[in-house]
Write a protein that holds these residues in place. Structure first.
Motif, PDB file in Angstrom:
ATOM      1  N   SER A   1       0.855  -1.191   0.000  1.00 37.13           N
ATOM      2  CA  SER A   1       0.000   0.000   0.000  1.00 37.13           C
ATOM      3  C   SER A   1       0.884   1.231   0.000  1.00 37.13           C
ATOM      4  N   VAL A   2       0.620   2.115  -0.944  1.00 39.45           N
ATOM      5  CA  VAL A   2       1.406   3.340  -1.080  1.00 39.45           C
ATOM      6  C   VAL A   2       0.533   4.514  -0.635  1.00 39.45           C
ATOM      7  N   ARG A   3       1.111   5.460   0.065  1.00 36.15           N
ATOM      8  CA  ARG A   3       0.306   6.599   0.551  1.00 36.15           C
ATOM      9  C   ARG A   3       0.805   7.942   0.024  1.00 36.15           C
ATOM     10  N   GLN A   4       1.818   7.889  -0.837  1.00 32.42           N
ATOM     11  CA  GLN A   4       2.280   9.122  -1.508  1.00 32.42           C
ATOM     12  C   GLN A   4       2.265   8.846  -3.010  1.00 32.42           C
ATOM     13  N   PHE A   5       1.380   9.526  -3.699  1.00 38.55           N
ATOM     14  CA  PHE A   5       1.228   9.304  -5.145  1.00 38.55           C
ATOM     15  C   PHE A   5       1.739  10.493  -5.934  1.00 38.55           C
ATOM     16  N   SER A   6       2.271  10.196  -7.137  1.00 38.28           N
ATOM     17  CA  SER A   6       2.626  11.283  -8.054  1.00 38.28           C
ATOM     18  C   SER A   6       1.377  11.644  -8.863  1.00 38.28           C
ATOM     19  N   GLU A   7       1.467  12.782  -9.582  1.00 33.19           N
ATOM     20  CA  GLU A   7       0.310  13.221 -10.375  1.00 33.19           C
ATOM     21  C   GLU A   7       0.298  12.602 -11.765  1.00 33.19           C
ATOM     22  N   LYS A   8       1.309  11.787 -12.080  1.00 30.35           N
ATOM     23  CA  LYS A   8       1.425  11.194 -13.426  1.00 30.35           C
ATOM     24  C   LYS A   8       0.142  10.465 -13.819  1.00 30.35           C
TER      25      LYS A   8
ATOM     26  N   SER B   1      -6.764  13.845  -3.683  1.00 28.89           N
ATOM     27  CA  SER B   1      -6.892  14.827  -4.765  1.00 28.89           C
ATOM     28  C   SER B   1      -5.685  14.803  -5.692  1.00 28.89           C
ATOM     29  N   LYS B   2      -4.585  14.186  -5.250  1.00 30.14           N
ATOM     30  CA  LYS B   2      -3.355  14.217  -6.048  1.00 30.14           C
ATOM     31  C   LYS B   2      -3.216  13.013  -6.989  1.00 30.14           C
ATOM     32  N   ALA B   3      -3.572  11.831  -6.529  1.00 26.41           N
ATOM     33  CA  ALA B   3      -3.420  10.630  -7.364  1.00 26.41           C
ATOM     34  C   ALA B   3      -4.262  10.792  -8.636  1.00 26.41           C
ATOM     35  N   PRO B   4      -3.828  10.203  -9.745  1.00 26.45           N
ATOM     36  CA  PRO B   4      -4.555  10.401 -10.998  1.00 26.45           C
ATOM     37  C   PRO B   4      -5.938   9.750 -11.022  1.00 26.45           C
ATOM     38  N   ALA B   5      -6.110   8.685 -10.234  1.00 23.97           N
ATOM     39  CA  ALA B   5      -7.413   7.995 -10.289  1.00 23.97           C
ATOM     40  C   ALA B   5      -7.817   7.451  -8.933  1.00 23.97           C
ATOM     41  N   LEU B   6      -9.094   7.601  -8.646  1.00 22.78           N
ATOM     42  CA  LEU B   6      -9.701   6.926  -7.499  1.00 22.78           C
ATOM     43  C   LEU B   6     -10.725   5.964  -8.078  1.00 22.78           C
ATOM     44  N   ILE B   7     -10.771   4.772  -7.539  1.00 23.60           N
ATOM     45  CA  ILE B   7     -11.842   3.851  -7.954  1.00 23.60           C
ATOM     46  C   ILE B   7     -12.711   3.634  -6.716  1.00 23.60           C
ATOM     47  N   ALA B   8     -13.912   4.191  -6.762  1.00 23.92           N
ATOM     48  CA  ALA B   8     -14.842   4.015  -5.643  1.00 23.92           C
ATOM     49  C   ALA B   8     -15.671   2.777  -5.959  1.00 23.92           C
TER      50      ALA B   8
END
Ligand SMILES: Cc1cc2nc3c(=O)[nH]c(=O)nc-3n(C[C@H](O)[C@H](O)[C@H](O)COP(=O)(O)O)c2cc1C
Length: 215
Positions: free
Chosen positions: A29-36, A113-120
């Protein structure tokens, strides 16, 4: 079939099972995402994989909302941080908050808000078909849990990082996405590429003998 052929097939399966284990044990599990950005095709293929998982009476009682819109991600972050603020200040969750300390989590969730995608992901208690017939679903929670496992696995093998995020309650997702109450919020999977350097909490896995036995 001759036994040498059987043996070589079995050896092949053993190697494949080991290769898959070696791939899956690198998932974290990663908790720091880039905006790529992540290509829609990768996300859609992962959701197709999730949609291929087993389900009670094949009702496929799930919904995957793929969220790339910055506006919607911002709304989800605001709502989730408000829920998390309550959680981290709730005295009756004291032990739980203590148990989370090694993971360094808090009420702030910039990755939403930073990660490129959220899957709800939602599980469905009933599904209205095109002809307005209402289908009951069976084992929606169990089925959706398996599907999310498929989803995370598919994203990992495509080289993406994920985080399962579960603010409680998650009913703000219905409001933000305008989905009715037959859609039960199940989980948010954050998907993207990690921000470098990757910082991970130190965790260990239980040994095979602790989690299984052959009877
Ligand atoms: C059902 C479930 C809910 C989780 N909820 C959260 C969460 O809300 N926030 C978070 O930072 N991690 C969450 N996690 C991630 C776990 O903390 C993480 O999977 C665990 O510490 C093991 O680490 P690993 O995923 O890197 O192997 C959740 C995991 C699961 C399976």
């Amino acid at each position: 079939m001759d036994t040498s052929l059987n043996n070589s097939k079995e050896n092949h399966s053993i190697k494949k099972s080991l290769d898959f284990y070696n791939l899956m044990k690198t998932r974290r599990s990663v908790r720091q995402f880039s905006e790529k950005n992540v290509a829609d095709e990768i996300l859609l293929n992962a959701v197709k994989t999730a949609g291929s998982s087993p389900s009670g009476a094949n009702r496929q009682p799930w919904h995957f909302a793929i969220i790339k819109s910055q506006d919607i991600k911002n709304k989800i972050r605001t709502a989730a941080e408000s829920v998390e603020h309550n959680f981290y200040n709730n005295q009756s969750a004291k032990q739980w908050i203590e148990d989370l300390k090694p993971f360094g989590t808090n009420e702030h969730k910039p990755y939403l808000s930073k990660a490129p995608a959220l899957i709800a992901i939602f599980s469905r208690t009933q599904i209205t078909e095109a002809d307005q017939n209402i289908q009951k679903t069976y084992y929606p929670i169990e089925s959706t849990g398996i599907a999310v496992g498929f989803l995370i696995t598919a994203l990992h093998q495509a080289g993406l990082s994920t985080l399962t995020h579960t603010p409680r309650p998650m009913c703000f997702l219905n409001e933000v996405l305008n989905l009715d109450k037959t859609y039960k919020p199940f989980m948010i999977v954050v998907a993207g590429y990690p921000e470098l350097p990757i910082v991970l909490p130190n965790i260990t896995r239980k040994d095979i003998t602790e989690i299984s036995a052959i009877y």
